[in-house]
Design a protein around this motif. Structure first.
Motif, PDB file in Angstrom:
ATOM      1  N   TYR A   1      -2.975   2.412  11.809  1.00 23.47           N
ATOM      2  CA  TYR A   1      -2.734   0.967  11.679  1.00 23.47           C
ATOM      3  C   TYR A   1      -3.883   0.122  12.239  1.00 23.47           C
ATOM      4  O   TYR A   1      -4.394  -0.770  11.566  1.00 23.47           O
TER       5      TYR A   1
ATOM      6  N   LEU B   1       0.882  -1.162   0.000  1.00 25.48           N
ATOM      7  CA  LEU B   1       0.000   0.000   0.000  1.00 25.48           C
ATOM      8  C   LEU B   1       0.925   1.217   0.000  1.00 25.48           C
ATOM      9  O   LEU B   1       1.446   1.615   1.049  1.00 25.48           O
TER      10      LEU B   1
ATOM     11  N   LEU C   1      -7.033   0.119  10.278  1.00 28.02           N
ATOM     12  CA  LEU C   1      -6.885  -0.570   9.002  1.00 28.02           C
ATOM     13  C   LEU C   1      -6.791  -2.085   9.227  1.00 28.02           C
ATOM     14  O   LEU C   1      -7.519  -2.864   8.613  1.00 28.02           O
TER      15      LEU C   1
ATOM     16  N   ILE D   1       3.011  -1.330   4.379  1.00 21.97           N
ATOM     17  CA  ILE D   1       2.762   0.081   4.074  1.00 21.97           C
ATOM     18  C   ILE D   1       4.077   0.855   4.222  1.00 21.97           C
ATOM     19  O   ILE D   1       4.488   1.156   5.351  1.00 21.97           O
TER      20      ILE D   1
ATOM     21  N   LEU E   1      -6.652   4.679   2.622  1.00 19.16           N
ATOM     22  CA  LEU E   1      -5.888   3.482   2.990  1.00 19.16           C
ATOM     23  C   LEU E   1      -6.789   2.250   2.933  1.00 19.16           C
ATOM     24  O   LEU E   1      -6.400   1.208   2.413  1.00 19.16           O
TER      25      LEU E   1
ATOM     26  N   ALA F   1       1.589   6.874   8.045  1.00 24.40           N
ATOM     27  CA  ALA F   1       0.308   6.195   7.819  1.00 24.40           C
ATOM     28  C   ALA F   1       0.013   5.154   8.895  1.00 24.40           C
ATOM     29  O   ALA F   1      -1.151   4.770   9.093  1.00 24.40           O
TER      30      ALA F   1
ATOM     31  N   ARG G   1      -0.337  12.750   5.073  1.00 19.43           N
ATOM     32  CA  ARG G   1      -0.613  12.068   6.332  1.00 19.43           C
ATOM     33  C   ARG G   1      -0.231  12.916   7.541  1.00 19.43           C
ATOM     34  O   ARG G   1      -1.009  13.035   8.506  1.00 19.43           O
TER      35      ARG G   1
ATOM     36  N   VAL H   1      -3.497  10.237  -1.966  1.00 19.00           N
ATOM     37  CA  VAL H   1      -3.830  10.192  -0.532  1.00 19.00           C
ATOM     38  C   VAL H   1      -3.449  11.540   0.092  1.00 19.00           C
ATOM     39  O   VAL H   1      -2.314  11.983  -0.095  1.00 19.00           O
TER      40      VAL H   1
END
Lengths: 241, 241
Positions: A90, A8, A93, A81, A64, A86, A49, A46
Protein backbone atom coordinates in the motif's frame (compact mmCIF):
# COMPACT_ATOMS: atom_id res chain seq x y z
CA UNK A 1 -15.93 12.60 -14.73
CA UNK A 2 -15.96 13.99 -11.17
CA UNK A 3 -16.04 11.26 -8.54
CA UNK A 4 -14.86 8.43 -10.83
CA UNK A 5 -13.60 5.49 -8.78
CA UNK A 6 -10.73 3.41 -10.12
CA UNK A 7 -10.78 -0.27 -9.16
CA UNK A 8 -7.42 -2.02 -9.26
CA UNK A 9 -8.74 -5.55 -9.49
CA UNK A 10 -8.36 -8.99 -11.01
CA UNK A 11 -6.95 -10.39 -7.74
CA UNK A 12 -8.90 -12.62 -8.25
CA UNK A 13 -11.43 -11.93 -10.99
CA UNK A 14 -14.51 -12.98 -8.98
CA UNK A 15 -13.48 -10.80 -6.04
CA UNK A 16 -13.53 -7.77 -8.35
CA UNK A 17 -17.06 -8.61 -9.48
CA UNK A 18 -18.15 -9.12 -5.85
CA UNK A 19 -16.69 -5.72 -4.92
CA UNK A 20 -18.44 -3.96 -7.84
CA UNK A 21 -21.73 -5.54 -6.82
CA UNK A 22 -21.23 -4.31 -3.24
CA UNK A 23 -20.46 -0.78 -4.48
CA UNK A 24 -23.68 -0.81 -6.52
CA UNK A 25 -25.70 -2.13 -3.55
CA UNK A 26 -24.22 0.47 -1.17
CA UNK A 27 -24.99 3.39 -3.50
CA UNK A 28 -28.18 5.40 -2.91
CA UNK A 29 -29.65 5.26 -6.45
CA UNK A 30 -32.98 5.23 -8.24
CA UNK A 31 -31.74 4.93 -11.82
CA UNK A 32 -28.61 4.00 -13.80
CA UNK A 33 -27.37 7.59 -13.84
CA UNK A 34 -27.27 7.82 -10.01
CA UNK A 35 -24.57 5.13 -9.80
CA UNK A 36 -20.86 5.78 -9.34
CA UNK A 37 -18.72 6.02 -12.49
CA UNK A 38 -16.22 3.16 -12.33
CA UNK A 39 -13.03 2.39 -14.21
CA UNK A 40 -11.82 -1.14 -13.63
CA UNK A 41 -8.40 -2.60 -14.34
CA UNK A 42 -8.86 -6.34 -13.86
CA UNK A 43 -5.68 -7.96 -15.13
CA UNK A 44 -5.45 -11.27 -13.25
CA UNK A 45 -1.94 -11.98 -14.55
CA UNK A 46 -0.51 -10.14 -11.50
CA UNK A 47 1.70 -12.78 -9.81
CA UNK A 48 0.13 -14.41 -6.74
CA UNK A 49 0.38 -11.86 -3.93
CA UNK A 50 0.55 -14.27 -0.97
CA UNK A 51 3.26 -16.37 -2.64
CA UNK A 52 5.30 -13.25 -3.46
CA UNK A 53 5.21 -12.04 0.16
CA UNK A 54 6.25 -15.45 1.47
CA UNK A 55 9.09 -15.56 -1.10
CA UNK A 56 10.24 -11.99 -0.30
CA UNK A 57 9.44 -10.78 -3.84
CA UNK A 58 8.08 -7.33 -4.76
CA UNK A 59 7.11 -8.41 -8.27
CA UNK A 60 3.37 -7.68 -7.82
CA UNK A 61 4.18 -4.03 -6.99
CA UNK A 62 5.31 -3.37 -10.58
CA UNK A 63 1.93 -4.64 -11.82
CA UNK A 64 0.02 -2.65 -9.20
CA UNK A 65 1.85 0.56 -10.14
CA UNK A 66 1.20 0.04 -13.83
CA UNK A 67 -2.50 -0.68 -13.23
CA UNK A 68 -2.86 2.37 -10.99
CA UNK A 69 -1.15 4.58 -13.60
CA UNK A 70 -3.52 3.32 -16.32
CA UNK A 71 -6.55 4.01 -14.10
CA UNK A 72 -5.20 7.46 -13.28
CA UNK A 73 -4.70 8.45 -16.91
CA UNK A 74 -8.13 7.07 -17.80
CA UNK A 75 -9.63 9.52 -15.29
CA UNK A 76 -9.88 7.79 -11.91
CA UNK A 77 -9.93 10.24 -8.98
CA UNK A 78 -9.44 7.63 -6.24
CA UNK A 79 -8.38 4.01 -6.23
CA UNK A 80 -9.75 0.99 -4.37
CA UNK A 81 -8.00 -2.38 -4.39
CA UNK A 82 -10.35 -5.32 -3.73
CA UNK A 83 -7.49 -7.60 -2.59
CA UNK A 84 -6.41 -7.58 1.05
CA UNK A 85 -3.01 -9.17 0.43
CA UNK A 86 -2.06 -6.53 -2.15
CA UNK A 87 -2.29 -3.94 0.64
CA UNK A 88 1.14 -5.20 1.73
CA UNK A 89 2.46 -2.77 -0.95
CA UNK A 90 0.00 0.00 0.00
CA UNK A 91 2.59 2.62 1.05
CA UNK A 92 4.77 2.02 -2.01
CA UNK A 93 1.73 2.43 -4.23
CA UNK A 94 -0.06 5.30 -2.45
CA UNK A 95 3.10 7.40 -2.20
CA UNK A 96 3.60 7.30 -5.98
CA UNK A 97 0.19 8.42 -7.15
CA UNK A 98 -1.54 11.78 -6.82
CA UNK A 99 -5.05 10.54 -5.92
CA UNK A 100 -6.28 8.92 -2.70
CA UNK A 101 -5.92 5.15 -2.42
CA UNK A 102 -8.58 3.81 -0.03
CA UNK A 103 -7.18 1.34 2.55
CA UNK A 104 -9.22 -1.82 3.09
CA UNK A 105 -8.01 -2.21 6.71
CA UNK A 106 -9.07 1.33 7.64
CA UNK A 107 -12.42 0.62 5.99
CA UNK A 108 -12.82 -2.59 8.01
CA UNK A 109 -11.95 -0.77 11.27
CA UNK A 110 -14.49 1.95 10.47
CA UNK A 111 -17.21 -0.67 9.95
CA UNK A 112 -16.31 -2.42 13.23
CA UNK A 113 -16.67 0.92 15.01
CA UNK A 114 -20.03 1.59 13.32
CA UNK A 115 -21.14 -1.83 14.57
CA UNK A 116 -20.30 -0.71 18.13
CA UNK A 117 -17.02 -2.65 18.45
CA UNK A 118 -14.65 0.18 19.30
CA UNK A 119 -11.68 -1.86 20.55
CA UNK A 120 -10.66 -5.36 21.73
CA UNK A 121 -9.75 -8.62 20.03
CA UNK A 122 -11.06 -9.61 16.61
CA UNK A 123 -10.39 -12.80 14.66
CA UNK A 124 -8.72 -12.60 11.26
CA UNK A 125 -9.32 -14.92 8.33
CA UNK A 126 -6.86 -14.00 5.59
CA UNK A 127 -4.14 -15.46 3.36
CA UNK A 128 -0.91 -16.53 5.05
CA UNK A 129 0.79 -13.68 3.17
CA UNK A 130 -1.60 -11.11 4.69
CA UNK A 131 -1.25 -12.63 8.17
CA UNK A 132 2.55 -13.02 8.11
CA UNK A 133 3.10 -9.53 6.69
CA UNK A 134 0.97 -7.98 9.44
CA UNK A 135 -1.24 -6.13 6.92
CA UNK A 136 -4.11 -6.04 9.45
CA UNK A 137 -2.21 -6.26 12.76
CA UNK A 138 -0.05 -3.14 12.29
CA UNK A 139 -2.86 -0.86 11.26
CA UNK A 140 -5.49 -2.34 13.61
CA UNK A 141 -3.20 -1.91 16.64
CA UNK A 142 -3.04 1.86 16.06
CA UNK A 143 -6.85 1.89 15.84
CA UNK A 144 -7.36 0.03 19.14
CA UNK A 145 -7.85 -3.56 17.95
CA UNK A 146 -5.89 -6.76 18.57
CA UNK A 147 -5.89 -9.40 15.84
CA UNK A 148 -6.11 -13.11 16.52
CA UNK A 149 -5.11 -15.27 13.54
CA UNK A 150 -5.54 -19.07 13.39
CA UNK A 151 -2.59 -21.24 14.48
CA UNK A 152 -0.37 -22.67 11.73
CA UNK A 153 -2.28 -25.93 11.29
CA UNK A 154 -5.70 -24.25 11.10
CA UNK A 155 -4.33 -21.54 8.79
CA UNK A 156 -2.90 -24.07 6.38
CA UNK A 157 -5.53 -26.83 6.49
CA UNK A 158 -8.61 -24.61 6.62
CA UNK A 159 -7.91 -21.04 5.56
CA UNK A 160 -5.33 -21.51 2.78
CA UNK A 161 -7.11 -24.63 1.52
CA UNK A 162 -10.53 -22.94 1.78
CA UNK A 163 -9.41 -19.88 -0.22
CA UNK A 164 -7.91 -22.18 -2.89
CA UNK A 165 -11.22 -24.09 -3.09
CA UNK A 166 -13.15 -20.83 -3.66
CA UNK A 167 -10.67 -19.74 -6.36
CA UNK A 168 -11.12 -23.13 -8.06
CA UNK A 169 -14.92 -22.72 -7.96
CA UNK A 170 -15.63 -25.36 -5.28
CA UNK A 171 -17.71 -23.05 -3.09
CA UNK A 172 -19.22 -25.77 -0.90
CA UNK A 173 -15.81 -27.13 0.13
CA UNK A 174 -14.46 -23.60 0.60
CA UNK A 175 -17.40 -22.66 2.85
CA UNK A 176 -17.03 -25.72 5.08
CA UNK A 177 -13.28 -25.27 5.56
CA UNK A 178 -13.49 -21.54 6.25
CA UNK A 179 -16.50 -21.79 8.55
CA UNK A 180 -14.65 -24.30 10.76
CA UNK A 181 -11.74 -21.86 11.06
CA UNK A 182 -14.16 -19.05 11.95
CA UNK A 183 -15.90 -21.12 14.63
CA UNK A 184 -12.53 -21.99 16.21
CA UNK A 185 -11.53 -18.30 16.34
CA UNK A 186 -14.95 -17.27 17.67
CA UNK A 187 -14.38 -19.61 20.65
CA UNK A 188 -11.16 -17.71 21.50
CA UNK A 189 -12.76 -14.53 22.86
CA UNK A 190 -13.02 -12.68 19.55
CA UNK A 191 -15.66 -9.95 19.29
CA UNK A 192 -16.04 -10.40 15.52
CA UNK A 193 -14.40 -12.29 12.68
CA UNK A 194 -12.85 -10.11 9.98
CA UNK A 195 -13.08 -11.70 6.52
CA UNK A 196 -9.76 -10.27 5.34
CA UNK A 197 -9.43 -11.99 1.97
CA UNK A 198 -11.78 -11.08 -0.88
CA UNK A 199 -12.47 -14.74 -1.73
CA UNK A 200 -13.91 -15.45 1.75
CA UNK A 201 -17.08 -13.25 1.69
CA UNK A 202 -18.07 -15.13 -1.48
CA UNK A 203 -18.91 -18.09 0.83
CA UNK A 204 -19.28 -16.59 4.34
CA UNK A 205 -21.90 -13.86 4.38
CA UNK A 206 -23.15 -11.25 6.81
CA UNK A 207 -26.36 -13.19 7.53
CA UNK A 208 -24.27 -16.14 8.82
CA UNK A 209 -22.62 -16.30 12.24
CA UNK A 210 -19.79 -18.47 13.65
CA UNK A 211 -21.14 -18.27 17.25
CA UNK A 212 -24.02 -16.58 19.10
CA UNK A 213 -23.48 -12.81 19.17
CA UNK A 214 -20.39 -12.95 16.94
CA UNK A 215 -20.67 -11.55 13.43
CA UNK A 216 -18.61 -11.57 10.27
CA UNK A 217 -17.07 -8.29 9.16
CA UNK A 218 -16.77 -8.40 5.37
CA UNK A 219 -13.75 -6.29 4.43
CA UNK A 220 -14.87 -6.18 0.77
CA UNK A 221 -18.18 -4.66 1.81
CA UNK A 222 -16.38 -2.24 4.14
CA UNK A 223 -14.19 -1.07 1.25
CA UNK A 224 -17.28 -0.66 -0.95
CA UNK A 225 -18.92 1.53 1.70
CA UNK A 226 -15.75 3.60 2.05
CA UNK A 227 -15.73 4.04 -1.75
CA UNK A 228 -19.35 5.22 -1.79
CA UNK A 229 -18.63 7.64 1.09
CA UNK A 230 -15.62 9.00 -0.83
CA UNK A 231 -17.74 9.47 -3.96
CA UNK A 232 -20.60 11.22 -2.16
CA UNK A 233 -18.18 13.50 -0.31
CA UNK A 234 -16.24 14.37 -3.50
CA UNK A 235 -19.29 15.10 -5.62
CA UNK A 236 -20.95 17.05 -2.79
CA UNK A 237 -17.89 19.31 -2.64
CA UNK A 238 -18.03 19.65 -6.43
CA UNK A 239 -21.69 20.66 -6.33
CA UNK A 240 -21.34 23.21 -3.55
CA UNK A 241 -17.74 24.35 -4.21
CA UNK B 1 -1.36 -7.02 -22.50
CA UNK B 2 -2.19 -9.27 -25.49
CA UNK B 3 -5.84 -10.30 -25.56
CA UNK B 4 -7.12 -7.57 -23.22
CA UNK B 5 -10.88 -7.15 -23.56
CA UNK B 6 -12.40 -3.71 -23.13
CA UNK B 7 -15.90 -3.61 -21.67
CA UNK B 8 -17.92 -0.51 -22.48
CA UNK B 9 -20.40 -0.84 -19.66
CA UNK B 10 -22.45 0.93 -17.02
CA UNK B 11 -25.66 0.50 -19.09
CA UNK B 12 -26.84 -0.42 -16.45
CA UNK B 13 -24.26 -1.04 -13.73
CA UNK B 14 -25.62 -4.48 -12.73
CA UNK B 15 -25.66 -5.66 -16.35
CA UNK B 16 -21.91 -4.97 -16.54
CA UNK B 17 -21.29 -7.06 -13.43
CA UNK B 18 -23.49 -9.86 -14.82
CA UNK B 19 -21.52 -9.80 -18.09
CA UNK B 20 -18.15 -9.92 -16.27
CA UNK B 21 -19.36 -12.89 -14.23
CA UNK B 22 -20.42 -14.67 -17.44
CA UNK B 23 -17.02 -13.99 -19.04
CA UNK B 24 -15.30 -15.47 -15.97
CA UNK B 25 -17.61 -18.53 -16.01
CA UNK B 26 -17.08 -19.11 -19.75
CA UNK B 27 -13.27 -18.97 -19.47
CA UNK B 28 -11.35 -22.24 -19.19
CA UNK B 29 -9.24 -21.47 -16.10
CA UNK B 30 -7.63 -23.19 -13.14
CA UNK B 31 -6.17 -20.16 -11.40
CA UNK B 32 -6.44 -16.35 -11.35
CA UNK B 33 -3.75 -15.95 -13.99
CA UNK B 34 -5.67 -18.02 -16.59
CA UNK B 35 -8.48 -15.46 -16.71
CA UNK B 36 -8.95 -12.80 -19.39
CA UNK B 37 -7.43 -9.38 -18.72
CA UNK B 38 -10.31 -6.91 -18.60
CA UNK B 39 -10.54 -3.14 -18.75
CA UNK B 40 -13.96 -1.84 -17.82
CA UNK B 41 -15.43 1.60 -18.45
CA UNK B 42 -18.64 1.64 -16.43
CA UNK B 43 -19.88 5.21 -16.47
CA UNK B 44 -23.64 4.96 -15.95
CA UNK B 45 -24.18 8.65 -16.66
CA UNK B 46 -24.65 7.82 -20.37
CA UNK B 47 -28.14 9.13 -21.19
CA UNK B 48 -30.84 6.45 -21.35
CA UNK B 49 -30.37 4.63 -24.68
CA UNK B 50 -33.96 3.58 -25.27
CA UNK B 51 -35.29 7.09 -24.54
CA UNK B 52 -32.70 8.64 -26.88
CA UNK B 53 -33.69 6.35 -29.79
CA UNK B 54 -37.38 7.10 -29.27
CA UNK B 55 -36.61 10.83 -29.16
CA UNK B 56 -34.37 10.68 -32.26
CA UNK B 57 -31.29 11.78 -30.29
CA UNK B 58 -27.71 10.55 -30.87
CA UNK B 59 -26.48 11.91 -27.53
CA UNK B 60 -25.42 8.48 -26.18
CA UNK B 61 -23.06 8.03 -29.16
CA UNK B 62 -20.77 10.82 -27.89
CA UNK B 63 -20.47 8.96 -24.56
CA UNK B 64 -19.91 5.61 -26.24
CA UNK B 65 -17.15 7.04 -28.44
CA UNK B 66 -15.42 8.65 -25.48
CA UNK B 67 -15.61 5.45 -23.44
CA UNK B 68 -14.28 3.36 -26.33
CA UNK B 69 -11.39 5.79 -26.86
CA UNK B 70 -10.48 5.60 -23.15
CA UNK B 71 -10.53 1.79 -23.26
CA UNK B 72 -8.44 1.81 -26.43
CA UNK B 73 -5.74 4.05 -24.97
CA UNK B 74 -5.70 2.00 -21.76
CA UNK B 75 -4.79 -1.04 -23.89
CA UNK B 76 -8.02 -2.81 -24.91
CA UNK B 77 -7.63 -4.91 -28.08
CA UNK B 78 -11.33 -5.56 -28.63
CA UNK B 79 -14.50 -4.05 -27.19
CA UNK B 80 -17.70 -5.65 -25.94
CA UNK B 81 -20.78 -3.61 -25.03
CA UNK B 82 -23.08 -5.35 -22.53
CA UNK B 83 -26.11 -3.27 -23.55
CA UNK B 84 -28.30 -4.39 -26.45
CA UNK B 85 -29.91 -1.00 -27.04
CA UNK B 86 -26.52 0.72 -27.38
CA UNK B 87 -25.91 -1.47 -30.45
CA UNK B 88 -28.20 0.94 -32.32
CA UNK B 89 -25.01 3.04 -32.69
CA UNK B 90 -22.79 0.03 -33.48
CA UNK B 91 -21.75 1.10 -37.01
CA UNK B 92 -20.97 4.67 -35.95
CA UNK B 93 -18.83 3.35 -33.12
CA UNK B 94 -17.12 0.40 -34.83
CA UNK B 95 -16.17 2.46 -37.90
CA UNK B 96 -14.29 4.96 -35.74
CA UNK B 97 -12.07 2.63 -33.76
CA UNK B 98 -9.16 0.45 -34.88
CA UNK B 99 -9.99 -2.69 -32.84
CA UNK B 100 -12.85 -5.17 -33.29
CA UNK B 101 -16.15 -4.36 -31.58
CA UNK B 102 -18.03 -7.60 -30.87
CA UNK B 103 -21.71 -7.45 -31.89
CA UNK B 104 -24.20 -8.83 -29.37
CA UNK B 105 -26.74 -9.78 -32.07
CA UNK B 106 -24.16 -11.81 -34.05
CA UNK B 107 -23.17 -13.50 -30.79
CA UNK B 108 -26.83 -14.36 -30.05
CA UNK B 109 -27.30 -15.78 -33.57
CA UNK B 110 -24.16 -17.90 -33.19
CA UNK B 111 -25.49 -19.34 -29.92
CA UNK B 112 -28.89 -20.11 -31.49
CA UNK B 113 -27.09 -21.99 -34.28
CA UNK B 114 -24.96 -23.92 -31.74
CA UNK B 115 -28.21 -24.88 -30.02
CA UNK B 116 -29.41 -26.37 -33.32
CA UNK B 117 -31.80 -23.52 -34.23
CA UNK B 118 -30.42 -22.57 -37.65
CA UNK B 119 -33.35 -20.49 -38.94
CA UNK B 120 -37.03 -19.68 -38.27
CA UNK B 121 -38.93 -17.41 -35.90
CA UNK B 122 -37.61 -16.42 -32.49
CA UNK B 123 -39.25 -14.21 -29.87
CA UNK B 124 -37.54 -11.01 -28.78
CA UNK B 125 -37.69 -9.46 -25.33
CA UNK B 126 -35.92 -6.11 -25.48
CA UNK B 127 -36.41 -2.42 -24.75
CA UNK B 128 -38.83 -0.53 -26.98
CA UNK B 129 -35.81 1.37 -28.33
CA UNK B 130 -34.11 -1.88 -29.40
CA UNK B 131 -37.33 -3.23 -30.93
CA UNK B 132 -38.35 -0.03 -32.76
CA UNK B 133 -34.83 0.56 -34.10
CA UNK B 134 -34.68 -2.98 -35.50
CA UNK B 135 -31.36 -3.70 -33.75
CA UNK B 136 -32.10 -7.44 -33.82
CA UNK B 137 -34.47 -7.70 -36.79
CA UNK B 138 -32.11 -6.23 -39.42
CA UNK B 139 -29.13 -8.38 -38.50
CA UNK B 140 -31.12 -11.52 -37.71
CA UNK B 141 -32.88 -11.41 -41.10
CA UNK B 142 -29.53 -11.65 -42.91
CA UNK B 143 -28.64 -14.63 -40.71
CA UNK B 144 -31.88 -16.52 -41.45
CA UNK B 145 -34.06 -15.63 -38.46
CA UNK B 146 -37.36 -13.79 -38.13
CA UNK B 147 -38.00 -11.83 -34.96
CA UNK B 148 -41.34 -11.71 -33.19
CA UNK B 149 -41.67 -8.87 -30.69
CA UNK B 150 -44.59 -8.44 -28.25
CA UNK B 151 -47.51 -6.25 -29.33
CA UNK B 152 -47.60 -2.68 -28.05
CA UNK B 153 -49.63 -3.41 -24.91
CA UNK B 154 -47.48 -6.37 -23.85
CA UNK B 155 -44.29 -4.47 -24.67
CA UNK B 156 -45.30 -1.51 -22.55
CA UNK B 157 -47.08 -3.22 -19.63
CA UNK B 158 -44.75 -6.20 -19.26
CA UNK B 159 -41.41 -5.68 -20.97
CA UNK B 160 -40.77 -1.97 -20.38
CA UNK B 161 -42.26 -2.16 -16.88
CA UNK B 162 -40.36 -5.39 -16.12
CA UNK B 163 -36.99 -3.92 -17.17
CA UNK B 164 -37.68 -0.82 -15.06
CA UNK B 165 -38.48 -3.04 -12.05
CA UNK B 166 -35.14 -4.88 -12.44
CA UNK B 167 -33.25 -1.58 -12.73
CA UNK B 168 -34.98 -0.40 -9.54
CA UNK B 169 -33.96 -3.62 -7.75
CA UNK B 170 -37.44 -5.18 -7.55
CA UNK B 171 -36.36 -8.51 -9.06
CA UNK B 172 -39.49 -10.45 -8.09
CA UNK B 173 -41.82 -7.99 -9.84
CA UNK B 174 -39.48 -7.82 -12.85
CA UNK B 175 -39.39 -11.62 -13.16
CA UNK B 176 -43.18 -11.98 -13.05
CA UNK B 177 -43.81 -9.28 -15.66
CA UNK B 178 -41.12 -10.51 -18.05
CA UNK B 179 -42.01 -14.18 -17.70
CA UNK B 180 -45.61 -13.44 -18.71
CA UNK B 181 -44.37 -11.69 -21.85
CA UNK B 182 -42.09 -14.67 -22.64
CA UNK B 183 -44.92 -17.17 -22.22
CA UNK B 184 -47.14 -15.15 -24.57
CA UNK B 185 -44.42 -15.09 -27.26
CA UNK B 186 -43.65 -18.78 -26.78
CA UNK B 187 -47.30 -19.54 -27.65
CA UNK B 188 -46.85 -17.73 -31.00
CA UNK B 189 -44.71 -20.36 -32.75
CA UNK B 190 -41.35 -19.08 -31.57
CA UNK B 191 -38.46 -21.58 -31.47
CA UNK B 192 -36.68 -19.73 -28.66
CA UNK B 193 -36.96 -16.48 -26.74
CA UNK B 194 -34.01 -14.11 -27.09
CA UNK B 195 -33.35 -12.10 -23.93
CA UNK B 196 -32.18 -9.01 -25.78
CA UNK B 197 -31.81 -6.57 -22.91
CA UNK B 198 -29.04 -7.07 -20.36
CA UNK B 199 -31.41 -6.51 -17.42
CA UNK B 200 -33.62 -9.46 -18.41
CA UNK B 201 -31.20 -12.40 -17.83
CA UNK B 202 -30.77 -11.12 -14.28
CA UNK B 203 -34.26 -12.53 -13.61
CA UNK B 204 -34.93 -15.04 -16.44
CA UNK B 205 -32.22 -17.71 -16.54
CA UNK B 206 -31.19 -20.54 -18.83
CA UNK B 207 -32.54 -23.19 -16.44
CA UNK B 208 -36.04 -21.68 -16.75
CA UNK B 209 -38.39 -22.20 -19.71
CA UNK B 210 -41.48 -20.27 -20.94
CA UNK B 211 -43.04 -23.41 -22.55
CA UNK B 212 -42.12 -27.07 -23.08
CA UNK B 213 -39.20 -27.37 -25.51
CA UNK B 214 -38.70 -23.58 -25.74
CA UNK B 215 -35.56 -22.13 -24.16
CA UNK B 216 -34.24 -18.69 -23.31
CA UNK B 217 -31.26 -17.41 -25.28
CA UNK B 218 -29.33 -15.08 -23.02
CA UNK B 219 -27.67 -12.47 -25.25
CA UNK B 220 -25.36 -11.37 -22.40
CA UNK B 221 -24.06 -14.92 -22.08
CA UNK B 222 -23.72 -15.18 -25.87
CA UNK B 223 -21.61 -11.99 -25.90
CA UNK B 224 -19.47 -13.37 -23.06
CA UNK B 225 -18.82 -16.57 -25.04
CA UNK B 226 -17.95 -14.55 -28.14
CA UNK B 227 -15.50 -12.52 -26.02
CA UNK B 228 -13.82 -15.65 -24.66
CA UNK B 229 -13.56 -17.09 -28.20
CA UNK B 230 -11.99 -13.83 -29.40
CA UNK B 231 -9.49 -13.90 -26.53
CA UNK B 232 -8.49 -17.54 -27.07
CA UNK B 233 -8.11 -17.00 -30.82
CA UNK B 234 -6.04 -13.82 -30.35
CA UNK B 235 -3.70 -15.24 -27.76
CA UNK B 236 -3.32 -18.51 -29.72
CA UNK B 237 -2.20 -16.49 -32.75
CA UNK B 238 0.18 -14.57 -30.50
CA UNK B 239 1.68 -17.78 -29.12
CA UNK B 240 2.12 -19.50 -32.49
CA UNK B 241 2.73 -16.42 -34.68
Amino acid sequence: MKGTLGILGGMGPLATVDFMQKVIQATPANRDQDHIPLLVHAVPQVPDRAEAILAGSDEPLTWLREGAAILRSAGAEAIAIPCNTAHYWYDDLANHIDVPVLHIVDAAAAQLKSAGIINGTVGLLATKGTVDAGVYQNRFEKLGFNCRAPDDALQSENVTAGIAAVKAGDLRKGRTLLETAAITLAQQDCLAIVLGCTEIPIVLTKDMSPAPGIGYLDATDALARAAVDWHLETTKTAKTG
